[in-house]
Design an enzyme around this catalytic site. Structure first.
Site, PDB file in Angstrom:
ATOM      1  N   HIS A   1       3.372  17.422   8.007  1.00  0.00           N
ATOM      2  CA  HIS A   1       2.598  16.239   8.161  1.00  0.00           C
ATOM      3  C   HIS A   1       1.479  15.966   7.305  1.00  0.00           C
ATOM      4  O   HIS A   1       0.479  15.425   7.586  1.00  0.00           O
ATOM      5  CB  HIS A   1       2.278  16.083   9.586  1.00  0.00           C
ATOM      6  CG  HIS A   1       3.329  15.920  10.694  1.00  0.00           C
ATOM      7  ND1 HIS A   1       3.119  16.208  12.002  1.00  0.00           N
ATOM      8  CD2 HIS A   1       4.667  15.806  10.244  1.00  0.00           C
ATOM      9  CE1 HIS A   1       4.461  16.193  12.549  1.00  0.00           C
ATOM     10  NE2 HIS A   1       5.294  15.914  11.536  1.00  0.00           N
TER      11      HIS A   1
ATOM     12  N   HIS B   1       0.654  25.333  11.712  1.00  0.00           N
ATOM     13  CA  HIS B   1       1.097  23.967  11.546  1.00  0.00           C
ATOM     14  C   HIS B   1       0.997  23.792   9.747  1.00  0.00           C
ATOM     15  O   HIS B   1       0.143  23.515   8.964  1.00  0.00           O
ATOM     16  CB  HIS B   1      -0.116  22.959  11.837  1.00  0.00           C
ATOM     17  CG  HIS B   1       0.034  21.402  11.872  1.00  0.00           C
ATOM     18  ND1 HIS B   1       1.192  20.928  11.241  1.00  0.00           N
ATOM     19  CD2 HIS B   1      -0.444  20.445  12.512  1.00  0.00           C
ATOM     20  CE1 HIS B   1       1.281  19.552  11.393  1.00  0.00           C
ATOM     21  NE2 HIS B   1       0.396  19.314  12.190  1.00  0.00           N
TER      22      HIS B   1
ATOM     23  N   TYR C   1      -0.861  17.901   6.224  1.00  0.00           N
ATOM     24  CA  TYR C   1      -2.239  18.713   6.169  1.00  0.00           C
ATOM     25  C   TYR C   1      -2.086  19.941   5.435  1.00  0.00           C
ATOM     26  O   TYR C   1      -1.298  19.946   4.337  1.00  0.00           O
ATOM     27  CB  TYR C   1      -2.334  19.033   7.640  1.00  0.00           C
ATOM     28  CG  TYR C   1      -2.489  17.955   8.513  1.00  0.00           C
ATOM     29  CD1 TYR C   1      -3.469  17.066   8.464  1.00  0.00           C
ATOM     30  CD2 TYR C   1      -1.556  17.848   9.411  1.00  0.00           C
ATOM     31  CE1 TYR C   1      -3.637  15.779   9.296  1.00  0.00           C
ATOM     32  CE2 TYR C   1      -1.522  16.572  10.308  1.00  0.00           C
ATOM     33  CZ  TYR C   1      -2.566  15.709  10.451  1.00  0.00           C
ATOM     34  OH  TYR C   1      -2.777  14.462  10.894  1.00  0.00           O
TER      35      TYR C   1
END
Length: 397
Positions: free
Chosen positions: A211, A208, A213
């Protein structure tokens, strides 16, 4: 069966040599009246029966960071033979947590809890990847071991945010900037989590990197204010992400690794002054590692929620990256079919529509009406409500 429109006809039979290697498959699909989204696709060793991907969706129903039995039904409902699913964001370590009841994969107990969920997807013939996640500064002391500050690329705080259900407000603690010496330890957390995911039975992992993070916090220049080798230049800001890719590739193999990016987004106050350059640099850099896929969020999705007009496109990144390209962000059936037919992507990831329609590929095939999603129940802890209770076609009137 829905038939392909004249717009797709001209694209599918174009003599443009830039069209990818499965152009012939799409041509055959047209002759058979099949939607581009529902054509097969070979993702290296994975034979996909269609191009509709379950996007990673945080569900907040993994009590105490342990995946729960109700997830068996949730994921198996959305599985088709040859379908590709990406799990909800899964914490790589105790410091990775930023929200209540999100799953982890750093302990033996978590690995064991994932196994029956993965088995259920495989029993229906699905391909299942685990999304590996570290929230970074999108956290607070209540989620951190010993009440410590969250870790990040920076010590700049994040303002409180209304969550995606438009109801709850998330509160964040100012983070602590990781030292240069600590960063390899976090990279190793991702590597170990990837190994654990394979032990749990997953077919691979998605890092990931989107977004707002932790990985995104290093890449974006509106957040990263470092002056060491992990800050400043584009190359330095992307170093952390690529070290994670390198570590995981060495651990489980490039054919089992994907990366999600959102260069154009400003989620969690994580924007960049030159998102196109960032996206292109990452797409080109990933070729060195020969990872399986790159998963990018459309520029129109600048923040959580609804689409916005954007003059930008993912096409330059799609052309630069040599592996499978997955697009996400506000797609409906028509958008997805166009993107595949026009060679702007290989696969399309659906989130909210797939949540509300567990049989989404079948509904696309039949051009059936879609269930409407209920945003208010996205993060409800109930094991059924807004989770496994969306009806299939045969149960709708």
């Amino acid at each position: 069966m829905v038939h392909i429109t004249s717009r797709w006809v001209s694209v599918l039979f174009s003599k443009d040599k830039s069209l990818n290697q499965d152009h012939a498959v799409l041509q055959m699909a047209f002759k058979e009246g099949q939607l581009p989204l529902l054509t097969p696709y070979k993702m290296r060793q994975f034979e996909l029966s269609h191009r509709v991907v379950l996007a990673p969706l945080t569900r907040q129903r993994s009590y105490g960071n342990i995946p729960q039995p109700h997830a068996i039904l949730y994921y198996s409902q959305r599985t088709t033979k040859g379908g590709f699913l990406i799990s909800e964001a899964t914490c790589v370590s105790e410091t990775a947590r930023g929200y209540l009841d999100t799953p982890g994969i750093w302990t033996k107990e978590q690995v064991e809890a994932w196994k029956p969920i993965v088995d259920a997807v495989h029993a229906k013939g699905g391909i299942f990847f685990c999304q590996l996640w570290h929230a970074g500064r999108v956290s607070n002391t209540g989620f951190q071991p010993n009440g410590q500050a969250p870790i990040s690329s920076t010590d700049k705080g994040l303002s409180n945010q209304v969550q995606s259900n438009d109801i709850d407000v998330a509160q964040f603690t100012p983070p602590r900037k990781l030292t240069t010496q600590e960063i390899p330890l976090v990279v190793d957390d991702f590597r170990v989590a990837a190994r654990n995911a394979i032990e749990a039975g997953f077919d691979g992992v998605e890092i990931h990197g989107a977004h707002g993070y932790l990985v995104d916090q290093f890449m974006k220049d509106e957040v990263n204010d470092r002056t060491d080798e992990y800050g400043g230049s584009l190359e330095n800001r992307c170093r952390f992400a690529l070290e994670i890719v390198d570590g995981i590739v060495k651990e489980i193999g490039a054919d089992r690794v994907g990366l999600r990016l959102s260069p154009f987004a400003n989620y969690m106050e994580s924007g960049d002054s030159n998102p196109k350059a960032l996206g292109l640099y990452m797409a080109e850099s990933l070729n060195k590692y020969k990872i399986l896929y790159c998963h990018m969020v459309e520029p129109r999705m600048k923040t959580a929620g609804e689409k916005f007009y954007s003059p930008h496109s993912l096409v330059p990144m799609r052309k630069a990256f040599k592996g499978t390209f997955i697009s996400a962000g506000g797609y409906d059936m028509e958008d997805g079919n166009n993107a595949v037919a026009e060679n702007r992507t290989d696969l399309v990831a659906y989130g909210r529509l797939f949540l509300a329609n567990p049989d989404l590929p079948k509904r696309f095939e039949l051009n059936a009406p879609l269930n409407k999603y209920n945003r208010e129940t996205f993060y409800t802890p109930d094991p059924v409500l807004g989770y496994t209770d969306y009806p299939f076609l045969e149960t709708t009137s």
